[in-house]
Design a protein around this motif. Structure first.
Motif, mmCIF file in Angstrom:
data_model
loop_
_atom_site.group_PDB
_atom_site.id
_atom_site.type_symbol
_atom_site.label_atom_id
_atom_site.label_comp_id
_atom_site.label_asym_id
_atom_site.label_seq_id
_atom_site.Cartn_x
_atom_site.Cartn_y
_atom_site.Cartn_z
ATOM 1 N N ARG A 142 111.038 -2.768 -77.689
ATOM 2 C CA ARG A 142 110.470 -3.248 -78.951
ATOM 3 C C ARG A 142 109.041 -2.741 -79.108
ATOM 4 O O ARG A 142 108.184 -2.963 -78.257
ATOM 5 C CB ARG A 142 110.486 -4.777 -78.987
ATOM 6 C CG ARG A 142 109.831 -5.364 -80.221
ATOM 7 C CD ARG A 142 110.658 -5.143 -81.457
ATOM 8 N NE ARG A 142 110.004 -5.662 -82.654
ATOM 9 C CZ ARG A 142 109.699 -4.932 -83.721
ATOM 10 N NH1 ARG A 142 109.992 -3.644 -83.763
ATOM 11 N NH2 ARG A 142 109.123 -5.485 -84.769
ATOM 12 N N ALA A 143 108.794 -2.042 -80.229
ATOM 13 C CA ALA A 143 107.449 -1.626 -80.613
ATOM 14 C C ALA A 143 106.888 -2.724 -81.506
ATOM 15 O O ALA A 143 107.429 -2.991 -82.585
ATOM 16 C CB ALA A 143 107.490 -0.291 -81.351
ATOM 17 N N ASP A 144 105.802 -3.392 -81.068
ATOM 18 C CA ASP A 144 105.322 -4.566 -81.809
ATOM 19 C C ASP A 144 104.271 -4.203 -82.858
ATOM 20 O O ASP A 144 103.916 -3.032 -83.040
ATOM 21 C CB ASP A 144 104.816 -5.641 -80.851
ATOM 22 C CG ASP A 144 103.487 -5.291 -80.183
ATOM 23 O OD1 ASP A 144 102.875 -4.255 -80.528
ATOM 24 O OD2 ASP A 144 103.051 -6.067 -79.304
ATOM 25 N N GLU A 145 103.790 -5.231 -83.552
ATOM 26 C CA GLU A 145 102.815 -5.052 -84.625
ATOM 27 C C GLU A 145 101.449 -4.637 -84.098
ATOM 28 O O GLU A 145 100.562 -4.280 -84.876
ATOM 29 C CB GLU A 145 102.692 -6.359 -85.413
ATOM 30 C CG GLU A 145 103.916 -6.728 -86.245
ATOM 31 C CD GLU A 145 105.057 -7.300 -85.437
ATOM 32 O OE1 GLU A 145 106.114 -7.601 -86.041
ATOM 33 O OE2 GLU A 145 104.927 -7.439 -84.193
ATOM 34 N N CYS A 146 101.273 -4.701 -82.798
ATOM 35 C CA CYS A 146 99.994 -4.352 -82.177
ATOM 36 C C CYS A 146 100.036 -2.978 -81.508
ATOM 37 O O CYS A 146 99.205 -2.674 -80.643
ATOM 38 C CB CYS A 146 99.602 -5.426 -81.171
ATOM 39 S SG CYS A 146 99.456 -7.083 -81.903
ATOM 40 N N ASP A 147 101.017 -2.174 -81.874
ATOM 41 C CA ASP A 147 101.160 -0.799 -81.374
ATOM 42 C C ASP A 147 101.338 -0.754 -79.857
ATOM 43 O O ASP A 147 100.766 0.089 -79.163
ATOM 44 C CB ASP A 147 99.964 0.062 -81.807
ATOM 45 C CG ASP A 147 99.781 0.058 -83.314
ATOM 46 O OD1 ASP A 147 100.725 0.437 -84.025
ATOM 47 O OD2 ASP A 147 98.708 -0.349 -83.793
ATOM 48 N N ARG A 148 102.175 -1.669 -79.382
ATOM 49 C CA ARG A 148 102.539 -1.688 -77.970
ATOM 50 C C ARG A 148 104.058 -1.575 -77.857
ATOM 51 O O ARG A 148 104.782 -2.097 -78.703
ATOM 52 C CB ARG A 148 102.083 -2.999 -77.303
ATOM 53 C CG ARG A 148 100.592 -3.237 -77.351
ATOM 54 C CD ARG A 148 100.214 -4.631 -76.863
ATOM 55 N NE ARG A 148 100.780 -5.700 -77.681
ATOM 56 C CZ ARG A 148 100.288 -6.942 -77.712
ATOM 57 N NH1 ARG A 148 99.241 -7.269 -76.969
ATOM 58 N NH2 ARG A 148 100.855 -7.859 -78.478
ATOM 59 N N LEU A 149 104.513 -0.914 -76.817
ATOM 60 C CA LEU A 149 105.950 -0.802 -76.563
ATOM 61 C C LEU A 149 106.307 -1.700 -75.392
ATOM 62 O O LEU A 149 105.786 -1.539 -74.286
ATOM 63 C CB LEU A 149 106.343 0.644 -76.250
ATOM 64 C CG LEU A 149 107.851 0.879 -76.079
ATOM 65 C CD1 LEU A 149 108.562 0.726 -77.427
ATOM 66 C CD2 LEU A 149 108.137 2.254 -75.481
ATOM 67 N N TRP A 150 107.191 -2.664 -75.656
ATOM 68 C CA TRP A 150 107.655 -3.587 -74.628
ATOM 69 C C TRP A 150 109.000 -3.095 -74.114
ATOM 70 O O TRP A 150 109.960 -2.945 -74.881
ATOM 71 C CB TRP A 150 107.813 -4.995 -75.200
ATOM 72 C CG TRP A 150 106.538 -5.582 -75.750
ATOM 73 C CD1 TRP A 150 105.815 -5.125 -76.808
ATOM 74 C CD2 TRP A 150 105.854 -6.749 -75.285
ATOM 75 N NE1 TRP A 150 104.726 -5.934 -77.039
ATOM 76 C CE2 TRP A 150 104.723 -6.935 -76.124
ATOM 77 C CE3 TRP A 150 106.098 -7.676 -74.256
ATOM 78 C CZ2 TRP A 150 103.838 -7.996 -75.944
ATOM 79 C CZ3 TRP A 150 105.218 -8.733 -74.087
ATOM 80 C CH2 TRP A 150 104.098 -8.881 -74.915
ATOM 81 N N VAL A 151 109.068 -2.853 -72.817
ATOM 82 C CA VAL A 151 110.272 -2.290 -72.194
ATOM 83 C C VAL A 151 110.840 -3.300 -71.210
ATOM 84 O O VAL A 151 110.173 -3.679 -70.240
ATOM 85 C CB VAL A 151 109.938 -0.977 -71.463
ATOM 86 C CG1 VAL A 151 111.209 -0.362 -70.866
ATOM 87 C CG2 VAL A 151 109.245 0.009 -72.399
ATOM 88 N N MET A 152 112.062 -3.758 -71.469
ATOM 89 C CA MET A 152 112.747 -4.658 -70.539
ATOM 90 C C MET A 152 113.502 -3.799 -69.533
ATOM 91 O O MET A 152 114.542 -3.220 -69.833
ATOM 92 C CB MET A 152 113.699 -5.561 -71.313
ATOM 93 C CG MET A 152 114.514 -6.537 -70.458
ATOM 94 S SD MET A 152 113.527 -7.674 -69.529
ATOM 95 C CE MET A 152 114.008 -7.248 -67.844
ATOM 96 N N ASP A 153 112.948 -3.696 -68.323
ATOM 97 C CA ASP A 153 113.532 -2.849 -67.280
ATOM 98 C C ASP A 153 114.355 -3.724 -66.340
ATOM 99 O O ASP A 153 113.824 -4.622 -65.679
ATOM 100 C CB ASP A 153 112.420 -2.135 -66.513
ATOM 101 C CG ASP A 153 112.941 -1.040 -65.599
ATOM 102 O OD1 ASP A 153 114.161 -1.005 -65.339
ATOM 103 O OD2 ASP A 153 112.128 -0.218 -65.135
ATOM 104 N N THR A 154 115.659 -3.469 -66.277
ATOM 105 C CA THR A 154 116.534 -4.266 -65.409
ATOM 106 C C THR A 154 116.280 -4.001 -63.933
ATOM 107 O O THR A 154 116.610 -4.842 -63.087
ATOM 108 C CB THR A 154 118.012 -3.958 -65.702
ATOM 109 O OG1 THR A 154 118.283 -2.591 -65.355
ATOM 110 C CG2 THR A 154 118.347 -4.189 -67.163
ATOM 111 N N GLY A 155 115.724 -2.821 -63.615
ATOM 112 C CA GLY A 155 115.499 -2.449 -62.225
ATOM 113 C C GLY A 155 116.762 -2.056 -61.491
ATOM 114 O O GLY A 155 116.741 -1.778 -60.287
ATOM 115 N N LEU A 156 117.889 -2.009 -62.239
ATOM 116 C CA LEU A 156 119.208 -1.787 -61.644
ATOM 117 C C LEU A 156 119.793 -0.459 -62.103
ATOM 118 O O LEU A 156 119.850 -0.174 -63.291
ATOM 119 C CB LEU A 156 120.143 -2.934 -62.037
ATOM 120 C CG LEU A 156 121.579 -2.911 -61.526
ATOM 121 C CD1 LEU A 156 121.603 -3.070 -60.008
ATOM 122 C CD2 LEU A 156 122.389 -4.021 -62.186
ATOM 123 N N ALA A 157 120.260 0.356 -61.157
ATOM 124 C CA ALA A 157 120.841 1.661 -61.477
ATOM 125 C C ALA A 157 122.289 1.729 -61.015
ATOM 126 O O ALA A 157 122.702 1.009 -60.098
ATOM 127 C CB ALA A 157 120.034 2.779 -60.822
#
Length: 427
Positions: A142-157
């Motif tokens: 999610r790219a928010d209104e504050c010009d930040r990209l939030w990345v939900m990383d599962t850590g699982l491959a």
């Protein structure tokens, strides 16, 4: 009736039929922006690509795009590590690119390479990565209104093969102007359940109050939601019966494949601020046709959200109707309309939140048995456009994809146009 009047009536009828036909044809409202048979990447060199193919670190057919979001001219595209051989999990293309653009790893090629060893772990800390810019496997961003990209990383491959948990699930937050990591927050073991799985991230932030942002991560396997406070750099979990799946809504028929899923809370959308300063958070389980709502103030209050009394702050909004299971939803603040994927209907639905939620108030803005087979993710940008990614995921998981066909598509449409003639229309 005279022959002249008879002929004139036939002509009028033909014109009416022609007009209806034209209107029906023009009702296909989402326009295809990108399409791929298989995705290709911006490799550091041809030699690196050839060596990756030889060593099976890159298996083209195992790279399935799943999530997307737009920021200015960038369209971020995720490629989760469902199977081995994924080149890069977090990528972007430019809006101005051609029909089948190559994917550019973000924030860099190096950050998308799997570590050579699993992160360290202690009693007080979850598994940590040596380099916090590393992206193991992400489903949605999610790219928010504050010009930040939030990345939900599962850590699982290699989820569907021989799973490896390189690190604990975590949130990685990037500055989109500099592409530098702002912060990484790992989820403590105490927040996780045996079947926990995080495939989504919803950001509750407003420009001018960026430090007071929150993120909500639905746990589709643990039937809970993890809440993260940016200002406190702290996370906690919230539980509720409404986060569970509906046992009567777990049957799917998509792209000729029949299967059953038990995914719980999945889609979430943050609504417009109300007079008391709160914002409604709409949500639903994937395997469900019902929509619920709770105030963001409930989720953001760590103490009260654990209180049994908070159970009654959650509200049932209604039922969308049969076969209306949805993987993603997004609220458009300009119209008050929630757009959502319709995986069993090869389409995209809508609901005007000013109206009661029932089957009669639901609109189907588009449906296509080829271009919209499993619409997986959906976002609304700040220019009034809906973006949808379809990827035929059930075929990828349960059978196989045909590399000669276009399997992955991104479609877009102007909101003011795609809701015309639907129950969501406000104009």
């Amino acid at each position: 009736m005279s022959m002249k009047l008879y002929l004139e009536s036939i002509v009028v009828s033909c014109l009416q039929i022609l007009i209806l036909t034209v209107l029906t044809v023009s009702a296909v409202k989402l326009q295809q922006k990108f399409k791929w048979r298989e995705v290709e990447f911006d490799w550091p060199s041809l030699e690196v690509k050839q060596e990756s193919i030889k060593s099976e670190k890159y298996v083209p057919s195992n790279n399935l795009p799943l999530g997307l979001d737009r920021w200015k001219d960038k369209l971020f595209i995720t490629v989760p590590r469902w199977k081995s051989g994924v080149a890069a999990s977090l990528n972007f293309v430019n809006i101005s690119d051609g029909e089948s653009p190559i994917l550019h790893p973000y924030p860099s090629w190096e950050a998308n390479q799997l570590p050579t060893e699993i992160g360290t772990k202690s009693e007080s800390n979850p598994k940590l990565l040596k380099d916090n810019t590393t992206i193991i496997s992400t489903f949605r961003v999610r790219a928010d209104e504050c010009d930040r990209l939030w990345v939900m990383d599962t850590g699982l491959a290699d989820i569907l093969g021989n799973p490896v948990q390189y690190a604990a699930p975590s949130l990685a937050i990037f500055d989109l102007y500099t592409d530098k990591l702002i912060r990484r927050h790992y989820f403590a073991d105490s927040l996780l359940k045996e079947d926990s799985f995080f495939a989504n991230v919803i950001v509750d932030a407003e420009r001018g109050d960026c430090d007071n942002a929150f993120a909500y991560m639905p746990d589709l396997g643990g039937y809970q939601v993890i809440v993260y406070s940016f200002s406190a750099d702290k996370s906690w979990r919230v539980k509720h019966n409404f986060f569970h799946f509906d046992p009567l809504a777990g049957d799917y028929n998509i792209g000729g494949v029949n299967f059953q899923w038990t995914d719980g809370v999945f889609g979430m959308a943050v609504g417009k601020r109300t007079r008391d300063g709160s914002r409604p958070v709409y949500f639903h389980a994937f395997s469900s046709t019902k929509e619920f709502m709770v105030s963001n103030k409930i989720l953001q209050n760590e103490t009260y959200s654990q209180n049994p009394e908070s159970y009654y702050d959650y509200k049932l909004m209604g039922d969308r109707g049969p076969n209306s299971q949805s993987s993603a939803e997004f609220y458009d603040p300009e119209t008050g309309v929630i757009f959502y994927t319709q995986v069993n209907k090869d389409g995209v639905g809508c609901w005007n939140t000013a109206k009661p939620l029932n089957p009669d108030t639901q609109g189907l803005v588009d449906s296509d048995s080829d271009a919209l087979v499993f619409p997986n993710d959906l976002k609304v940008d700040n220019e009034g456009n809906v973006w949808v990614l379809s990827d035929r995921l059930p075929l990828f998981i349960f059978t196989s994809l045909d590399p000669e066909q276009y399997n992955y598509r991104i479609l877009t449409g102007k909101i003011s146009e795609i809701i015309k003639g639907t129950p969501c229309d406000i104009y």
